[in-house]
Design an enzyme around this catalytic site. Sequence first.
Site, PDB file in Angstrom:
ATOM      1  N   ARG A 180      16.798 -11.974  10.854  1.00  0.00           N
ATOM      2  CA  ARG A 180      17.764 -11.246  10.003  1.00  0.00           C
ATOM      3  C   ARG A 180      18.563 -10.259  10.843  1.00  0.00           C
ATOM      4  O   ARG A 180      18.042  -9.651  11.788  1.00  0.00           O
ATOM      5  CB  ARG A 180      17.015 -10.465   8.914  1.00  0.00           C
ATOM      6  CG  ARG A 180      16.454 -11.366   7.843  1.00  0.00           C
ATOM      7  CD  ARG A 180      16.027 -10.639   6.615  1.00  0.00           C
ATOM      8  NE  ARG A 180      15.229  -9.456   6.907  1.00  0.00           N
ATOM      9  CZ  ARG A 180      15.100  -8.458   6.034  1.00  0.00           C
ATOM     10  NH1 ARG A 180      15.764  -8.502   4.882  1.00  0.00           N
ATOM     11  NH2 ARG A 180      14.361  -7.414   6.319  1.00  0.00           N
ATOM     12  N   SER A 223       9.126  -9.283  17.232  1.00  0.00           N
ATOM     13  CA  SER A 223       7.709  -9.417  16.815  1.00  0.00           C
ATOM     14  C   SER A 223       6.895 -10.245  17.772  1.00  0.00           C
ATOM     15  O   SER A 223       6.328 -11.296  17.401  1.00  0.00           O
ATOM     16  CB  SER A 223       7.665 -10.020  15.420  1.00  0.00           C
ATOM     17  OG  SER A 223       8.629  -9.381  14.622  1.00  0.00           O
ATOM     18  N   ASP A 266       7.249  -5.729  14.812  1.00  0.00           N
ATOM     19  CA  ASP A 266       7.428  -5.754  13.350  1.00  0.00           C
ATOM     20  C   ASP A 266       6.364  -4.918  12.645  1.00  0.00           C
ATOM     21  O   ASP A 266       6.612  -4.342  11.582  1.00  0.00           O
ATOM     22  CB  ASP A 266       7.459  -7.188  12.807  1.00  0.00           C
ATOM     23  CG  ASP A 266       6.267  -8.015  13.229  1.00  0.00           C
ATOM     24  OD1 ASP A 266       6.171  -9.174  12.769  1.00  0.00           O
ATOM     25  OD2 ASP A 266       5.446  -7.533  14.036  1.00  0.00           O
TER      26      ASP A 266
HETATM   27  C1  0WK Z   1       9.086  -9.451   7.278  1.00  0.00           C
HETATM   28  C2  0WK Z   1       9.441  -8.422   8.357  1.00  0.00           C
HETATM   29  C3  0WK Z   1       9.415  -9.072   9.710  1.00  0.00           C
HETATM   30  C4  0WK Z   1       8.087  -9.714   9.953  1.00  0.00           C
HETATM   31  C5  0WK Z   1       7.811 -10.684   8.844  1.00  0.00           C
HETATM   32  C6  0WK Z   1       6.468 -11.276   8.982  1.00  0.00           C
HETATM   33  O1  0WK Z   1      10.718  -7.906   8.113  1.00  0.00           O
HETATM   34  O2  0WK Z   1       9.679  -8.137  10.701  1.00  0.00           O
HETATM   35  O3  0WK Z   1       8.067 -10.346  11.188  1.00  0.00           O
HETATM   36  O4  0WK Z   1       7.844 -10.041   7.584  1.00  0.00           O
HETATM   37  O5  0WK Z   1       6.224 -12.169   7.961  1.00  0.00           O
HETATM   38  P1  0WK Z   1       6.590 -13.698   8.040  1.00  0.00           P
HETATM   39  O6  0WK Z   1       8.013 -13.796   7.800  1.00  0.00           O
HETATM   40  O7  0WK Z   1       6.164 -14.184   9.350  1.00  0.00           O
HETATM   41  O8  0WK Z   1       5.798 -14.306   6.956  1.00  0.00           O
HETATM   42  C1  BGC Z   2       2.915 -11.343  17.561  1.00  0.00           C
HETATM   43  C2  BGC Z   2       3.022  -9.902  17.132  1.00  0.00           C
HETATM   44  C3  BGC Z   2       3.602  -9.847  15.749  1.00  0.00           C
HETATM   45  C4  BGC Z   2       2.822 -10.725  14.823  1.00  0.00           C
HETATM   46  C5  BGC Z   2       3.357 -10.707  13.419  1.00  0.00           C
HETATM   47  C6  BGC Z   2       2.185 -12.143  16.532  1.00  0.00           C
HETATM   48  O1  BGC Z   2       2.201 -13.489  16.886  1.00  0.00           O
HETATM   49  O2  BGC Z   2       2.218 -11.418  18.782  1.00  0.00           O
HETATM   50  O3  BGC Z   2       3.831  -9.200  18.015  1.00  0.00           O
HETATM   51  O4  BGC Z   2       3.543  -8.527  15.339  1.00  0.00           O
HETATM   52  O5  BGC Z   2       2.819 -12.046  15.277  1.00  0.00           O
HETATM   53  O6  BGC Z   2       4.623 -11.175  13.371  1.00  0.00           O
END
Ligand code: 0WK
Ligand code: BGC
Length: 991
Positions: free
Chosen positions: A617, A678, A732
């Site tokens: 994003r 992240s 993140d």
């Molecule tokens: C939303 C956050 C972002 C993070 C993500 C993790 O804004 O920084 O990396 O959540 O959740 P995912 O999208 O991997 O399920």
């Molecule tokens: C990364 C982290 C991150 C997490 C959640 C992991 O794979 O090593 O830096 O915070 O994923 O997104």
Amino acid sequence: MDSRSTRRRSQDDRLSGADRAGQRRSLGAEEQGSRYVDRFLGNNLTQRRDSSTTTPIQRALRSFGIPLERLHVMKGHMMQDMCKGLSLQSHAQAKVRMLPTYICSTPNGTEKGNFLVVELCQNQVRTLLVTLYGDGNMSPQMMYKIFDMPEGIMQGEGEALFDFIAQCVSQFLAETISSDTNGSDTNGSELYLPLGFVFPFSCRQTQLDKAELLFWSKGFSCSGVVGKDVVQLLQAAIDRQIKQNKQGEEEASETGGVWLSSWRGRKSSQSTPGPLYRVEVVALINDTVGTMMTCSIEGRACEVAIVADKGSNCCFMAEAYLVETAKETSGRMCVNTEWGWFGDDGTLNDIFTPYDEFVDQESSNPGEKRFEKMVGTLYLGEIVRHTLIALTAEKAIFTGTNAAVLKEKGVLTMQHVLEIINNEDGITEVRRILEVLGLQPSERDCGRVQQICRAVMGRAASLHATGLSAILSYMCQTRELETLIVSVGVEGELFTGYPRFEEILLSVSRLLSPECMATLVPSRDGSGRGAAMVTAVALRLAAQRRAVDQVLAPLRLSRDDLEKVQALMREEMERGLCKETNATASVRMLPTYVSHTPDGTEQGDFLALDLGGTNFRVLVVRVTEEGISMASEIYVIPAAIMQGTGEELFDHIMDCIIDFQMKQKLMAQTLPLGFTFSFPCQQLGLDKALLLTWTKGFSASGCVGEDIVQLLRDAAKRKRHLGMQVVALVNDTVGTMMACGYDDPRCEIGLIVGTGTNACYMEEMRNVGTVEGDEGRMCINMEWGAFGDNGCLDHLFTHFDKVVDESTINPGKQRFEKLISGMYLGEIVRQILMVMVQKELLFQGKPCPKLQTKDIFKTKFLSTIELNGLALGQIRAILNELELDATFEDSSLMREVCQTVSMRAAQLCAAGLAAVVEKMRENRGLDQLSVTVGVDGTLYKLHPCFSRNLQKTLKDLAPKCDVSFLLSEDGSGKGAALVAAVAYRAANAME
Ligand code: 0WK
Ligand code: BGC
């Protein structure tokens, strides 16, 4: 209000409204009676009729006639009482008891072996041996024997009754089984025989083999049984007998005497005694359930069964989540309605005739089982008898003759009634029957007796039809169907003896429930074979349960396991914080240079990037004293870019930024930018971070070891884009903590459970050995995803985890993450499913090519499949998408696999967090720590019970910490902007 009750409330509303619509059509003689309003003056329905003009016979006949509208009302009452019976709150007040039977599965044709069945019938005990060959149960072999019950045993001691039943079993075994019985597992000295016990009385069942007798009925009243577990009583009687037999044998062999051994198979040779029987009662079955199962194997799979016999009852397959008195929430469960008690709350008083009152008062349980007493063959002869007594008293019949014989209870049996109405020879036969009874009937008397008998039988059939229509309409509504098409197993003297029963049952129930199409499947063999099926299914399920537990056991973590993980996490944290051991610690505890959580004074416009989660994003964030507003856009990072070169990746990122700034008309401004990145980075400052390794499927080259901020700046230079100034890079978890910290100052932990997983928290600077300075605190990005990469978690890694890890682009890395996060849970489930197919625990072992496809079982499927109250039918829909032809059982097992995998993930996450909060509590020398965790990530947010399981386990592992969870609304982009705001303010203060 949990999902069960929401779904329940909507059901109730619909149940009362919709089905009042019915049609009216001309009916046969018996129903003629039912069209006529009831019997006596003073009943509002009868106001319109002038009783003075009707003869006693007409009044009697009319009293057995129930108008269709009244049957509709009764159907409505029965449906309401059924809902009451299923609800935990009102169950105890309901008359229609709706007892769970714990039968959730029907035979799947693989059942095989020898199964004993004992059926307690009226005045008889029936013992059966059913042999199944697993050939789709097409040709089960059956042997049976009937034993008459000794006089008085039905009213005697309970122990005597069960001893008698056990003797019947031993005698039956001695006469029928030889030691080389195929299919039974004989281990030489022992022959195991599972037994199903058909016990046609109201029992509260808590398991298939655990049932407490609620009430006796049908003339049974043995002492010491009500309130007891009937399965235990029978098992104890059998074990007692086997023990006595063994003692007898031993004494005989000591004294050289002869002992007629029972409970032992035939000798295979002169010297070697036959195997000893080990008879285990594995299931207690109500006769209706046995009938449903029997009819299922004989005809089409039945989901309803009626026993219209001495007593009357019905069972049906209900949506399990509606059976609140049982714990099962998915699929269907057979419910024993015990509708015989319907009306005991007075709702049938206007239908009850004085003849019914007499029968009730003379019964062993006056005031109880009012419905059964109008329809059970134990009572129909009595109703006719009392009607004839009343008509005789009114000089409407047997005038001038001695009808005293009618005073004798039970003189008019069901057999008599059936012969009176079923004979082709008309009145002659009726006269013969009545004369044999000692009556001197006139021709007209015979006609009238026949009419009364027909009216009583007609009413019994109509009442059964009303009960059936209540069940059918209930099933139709709770299954959300327009039309219900169902097979109904039927058994019993009323059905077999009264030819018109079937027609009245179908026609009246069709009138009352036009939306339901029922086909009757007569049980040719009573409930015996059905009971054997239930026993066989019970054993198959028990064996399956053992096999499933074996497969899933390594994934089920004990409290000790979790405490150990917590301790190991703490150990690794200490090693990560310590300068000397940081480099070898699996939990890198990376300093973030974020020393404060927001204090609300931050201000300004910022660009923010959020890379590393499901979506990339770009955001513009405005921070004012009034609060934060933002606009954002989601961009895709194609797999080719994720796994291409670093230059391509950052050029792609720049393209997205420029596209965003164009759309947001920001091209003319140079805004400070906060970058949520992240991935594990060694931060050397807020705007300087070296990538340690990629995770989550990223592997862009030329980035590891590089300063990510610089890579972005280089890309901006390549694009000649001056519209941004990177001032901060955050993980993140940090962004999430900051974003939530803006709303809740107690938020000092950031947690991500999404594609990947990780956590950060505010650590005391004195404990951060890798950064100079002891004052204040700093946020530490734990990078706990890599916990266990040094092998400290190997004891937890199952075969499934190893297979998943080996198929990733970073095998051996991110071990903890691969047990928890969304990128891997679906794959773990897929691996388990494939093993269960191999072990024929799923899909009957049929090969499932689709399951061989990597990543075909998405983690989001877990969230759907584990949704509370999701009907198993909906799970089947998901599985069909995967071309997996699943049965209910498969769907239920599928749900269990998903629940086990997600539960482990939640518990491991909790163990990690427990280590963090406990460390913070000790850091601050507090007895009780109160802290907030800012959390984000699709798995945490969207999985139906992940967050609940995590919080419950955390409370258990860290009782001295009061931890609240704050869902991050706008993701960590907001957090990155806040960090940028702090950094930007600090930078300008310096100038
Ligand atoms: C939303 C956050 C972002 C993070 C993500 C993790 O804004 O920084 O990396 O959540 O959740 P995912 O999208 O991997 O399920
Ligand atoms: C990364 C982290 C991150 C997490 C959640 C992991 O794979 O090593 O830096 O915070 O994923 O997104």
